[in-house]
Design a protein around this motif. Structure first.
Motif, mmCIF file in Angstrom:
data_model
loop_
_atom_site.group_PDB
_atom_site.id
_atom_site.type_symbol
_atom_site.label_atom_id
_atom_site.label_comp_id
_atom_site.label_asym_id
_atom_site.label_seq_id
_atom_site.Cartn_x
_atom_site.Cartn_y
_atom_site.Cartn_z
ATOM 1 N N LEU A 14 0.831 -1.210 0.000
ATOM 2 C CA LEU A 14 0.000 0.000 0.000
ATOM 3 C C LEU A 14 0.864 1.258 0.000
ATOM 4 O O LEU A 14 0.571 2.226 -0.695
ATOM 5 C CB LEU A 14 -0.930 0.010 1.220
ATOM 6 C CG LEU A 14 -2.075 -0.985 1.197
ATOM 7 C CD1 LEU A 14 -2.813 -0.964 2.534
ATOM 8 C CD2 LEU A 14 -3.036 -0.690 0.066
ATOM 9 N N TRP A 15 1.935 1.237 0.785
ATOM 10 C CA TRP A 15 2.851 2.360 0.829
ATOM 11 C C TRP A 15 3.481 2.595 -0.542
ATOM 12 O O TRP A 15 3.552 3.726 -1.013
ATOM 13 C CB TRP A 15 3.922 2.090 1.885
ATOM 14 C CG TRP A 15 5.009 3.104 1.961
ATOM 15 C CD1 TRP A 15 4.925 4.344 2.502
ATOM 16 C CD2 TRP A 15 6.342 2.958 1.479
ATOM 17 N NE1 TRP A 15 6.133 4.979 2.407
ATOM 18 C CE2 TRP A 15 7.023 4.159 1.784
ATOM 19 C CE3 TRP A 15 7.028 1.929 0.850
ATOM 20 C CZ2 TRP A 15 8.354 4.345 1.457
ATOM 21 C CZ3 TRP A 15 8.360 2.120 0.525
ATOM 22 C CH2 TRP A 15 9.010 3.322 0.828
ATOM 23 N N ALA A 16 3.923 1.518 -1.188
ATOM 24 C CA ALA A 16 4.550 1.637 -2.507
ATOM 25 C C ALA A 16 3.560 2.173 -3.539
ATOM 26 O O ALA A 16 3.921 3.016 -4.372
ATOM 27 C CB ALA A 16 5.110 0.280 -2.948
ATOM 28 N N VAL A 17 2.324 1.707 -3.476
ATOM 29 C CA VAL A 17 1.297 2.210 -4.408
ATOM 30 C C VAL A 17 1.075 3.705 -4.174
ATOM 31 O O VAL A 17 0.983 4.491 -5.123
ATOM 32 C CB VAL A 17 -0.020 1.411 -4.254
ATOM 33 C CG1 VAL A 17 -1.163 2.092 -4.974
ATOM 34 C CG2 VAL A 17 0.170 -0.011 -4.746
ATOM 35 N N TYR A 18 0.997 4.091 -2.894
ATOM 36 C CA TYR A 18 0.826 5.511 -2.577
ATOM 37 C C TYR A 18 1.973 6.339 -3.133
ATOM 38 O O TYR A 18 1.770 7.384 -3.752
ATOM 39 C CB TYR A 18 0.709 5.696 -1.060
ATOM 40 C CG TYR A 18 0.738 7.140 -0.635
ATOM 41 C CD1 TYR A 18 -0.387 7.938 -0.770
ATOM 42 C CD2 TYR A 18 1.906 7.714 -0.136
ATOM 43 C CE1 TYR A 18 -0.359 9.269 -0.403
ATOM 44 C CE2 TYR A 18 1.947 9.046 0.235
ATOM 45 C CZ TYR A 18 0.809 9.815 0.101
ATOM 46 O OH TYR A 18 0.830 11.128 0.459
ATOM 47 N N ILE A 19 3.223 5.886 -2.919
ATOM 48 C CA ILE A 19 4.402 6.612 -3.404
ATOM 49 C C ILE A 19 4.379 6.699 -4.927
ATOM 50 O O ILE A 19 4.660 7.753 -5.503
ATOM 51 C CB ILE A 19 5.706 5.922 -2.936
ATOM 52 C CG1 ILE A 19 5.793 5.904 -1.417
ATOM 53 C CG2 ILE A 19 6.936 6.584 -3.542
ATOM 54 C CD1 ILE A 19 5.795 7.248 -0.760
ATOM 55 N N TYR A 20 4.004 5.602 -5.569
ATOM 56 C CA TYR A 20 3.959 5.595 -7.033
ATOM 57 C C TYR A 20 2.912 6.569 -7.555
ATOM 58 O O TYR A 20 3.158 7.302 -8.513
ATOM 59 C CB TYR A 20 3.695 4.186 -7.550
ATOM 60 C CG TYR A 20 3.741 4.106 -9.048
ATOM 61 C CD1 TYR A 20 4.952 4.134 -9.728
ATOM 62 C CD2 TYR A 20 2.570 4.027 -9.797
ATOM 63 C CE1 TYR A 20 5.011 4.090 -11.103
ATOM 64 C CE2 TYR A 20 2.604 3.983 -11.174
ATOM 65 C CZ TYR A 20 3.835 4.008 -11.827
ATOM 66 O OH TYR A 20 3.878 3.974 -13.185
ATOM 67 N N ILE A 21 1.747 6.583 -6.917
ATOM 68 C CA ILE A 21 0.690 7.506 -7.351
ATOM 69 C C ILE A 21 1.135 8.953 -7.136
ATOM 70 O O ILE A 21 0.898 9.821 -7.982
ATOM 71 C CB ILE A 21 -0.628 7.213 -6.596
ATOM 72 C CG1 ILE A 21 -1.223 5.897 -7.093
ATOM 73 C CG2 ILE A 21 -1.624 8.351 -6.767
ATOM 74 C CD1 ILE A 21 -2.400 5.398 -6.268
ATOM 75 N N LEU A 28 14.057 3.186 -2.824
ATOM 76 C CA LEU A 28 14.339 3.116 -1.397
ATOM 77 C C LEU A 28 14.814 4.448 -0.830
ATOM 78 O O LEU A 28 14.701 4.686 0.367
ATOM 79 C CB LEU A 28 15.361 2.022 -1.112
ATOM 80 C CG LEU A 28 14.857 0.594 -1.318
ATOM 81 C CD1 LEU A 28 15.973 -0.396 -1.060
ATOM 82 C CD2 LEU A 28 13.672 0.308 -0.415
ATOM 83 N N SER A 29 15.307 5.321 -1.675
ATOM 84 C CA SER A 29 15.762 6.630 -1.189
ATOM 85 C C SER A 29 14.585 7.468 -0.682
ATOM 86 O O SER A 29 14.767 8.401 0.087
ATOM 87 C CB SER A 29 16.499 7.390 -2.294
ATOM 88 O OG SER A 29 15.610 7.676 -3.357
ATOM 89 N N GLN A 30 13.381 7.107 -1.095
ATOM 90 C CA GLN A 30 12.195 7.836 -0.647
ATOM 91 C C GLN A 30 11.683 7.336 0.698
ATOM 92 O O GLN A 30 10.762 7.902 1.249
ATOM 93 C CB GLN A 30 11.069 7.702 -1.677
ATOM 94 C CG GLN A 30 11.401 8.349 -3.000
ATOM 95 C CD GLN A 30 10.342 8.046 -4.032
ATOM 96 O OE1 GLN A 30 9.730 6.982 -4.010
ATOM 97 N NE2 GLN A 30 10.120 8.982 -4.919
ATOM 98 N N PHE A 31 12.303 6.279 1.217
ATOM 99 C CA PHE A 31 11.823 5.692 2.466
ATOM 100 C C PHE A 31 11.773 6.716 3.590
ATOM 101 O O PHE A 31 10.773 6.856 4.278
ATOM 102 C CB PHE A 31 12.685 4.502 2.874
ATOM 103 C CG PHE A 31 12.247 3.885 4.160
ATOM 104 C CD1 PHE A 31 11.125 3.076 4.200
ATOM 105 C CD2 PHE A 31 12.924 4.143 5.333
ATOM 106 C CE1 PHE A 31 10.695 2.511 5.384
ATOM 107 C CE2 PHE A 31 12.508 3.587 6.532
ATOM 108 C CZ PHE A 31 11.388 2.769 6.552
#
Length: 101
Positions: A14-21, A28-31
């Motif tokens: 869910l986190w990855a989908v949110y970041i992608y949207i 990983l630098s966006q973590f």
């Protein structure tokens, strides 16, 4: 462990989908930039699990009379139907056990 692992996996997805949207890129630098969103995602998944846990407790309470009657050795036990698949399986197993006794 499996439930916690699944919860963590769903949260990360869910986190990855949110970041992608939001950004169009997942790295990983966006973590560290989006760590708060990951925490929020984990909390949301856990709240969904908590709703199911509370529903299971309510269903167990609803089934209490039937389980107590079975424990007392009564053969004609009526355990009410519930929505939870795990409790439904337990109910069916208990009824089969009573029939074989």
């Amino acid at each position: 462990m499996a439930v916690m692992g699944a919860m963590l996996l769903v949260s990360i997805v869910l986190w990855a989908v949110y970041i992608y949207i939001k950004t169009g890129v997942i790295s990983l630098s966006q973590f560290s930039t989006y760590a708060t969103e990951l925490l929020f995602s984990i909390m949301m998944v856990m709240s969904g699990m908590m709703i199911m846990f509370i529903a299971s407790l309510l269903n167990l309470r609803k089934m209490k009379k039937g389980w107590e009657a079975m424990a007392e050795g009564k053969r004609e036990v009526k355990i009410p139907e519930v929505w939870c698949p795990v409790l439904t399986s337990a109910k069916e197993a208990a009824e089969k056990f009573i029939q074989t006794k």
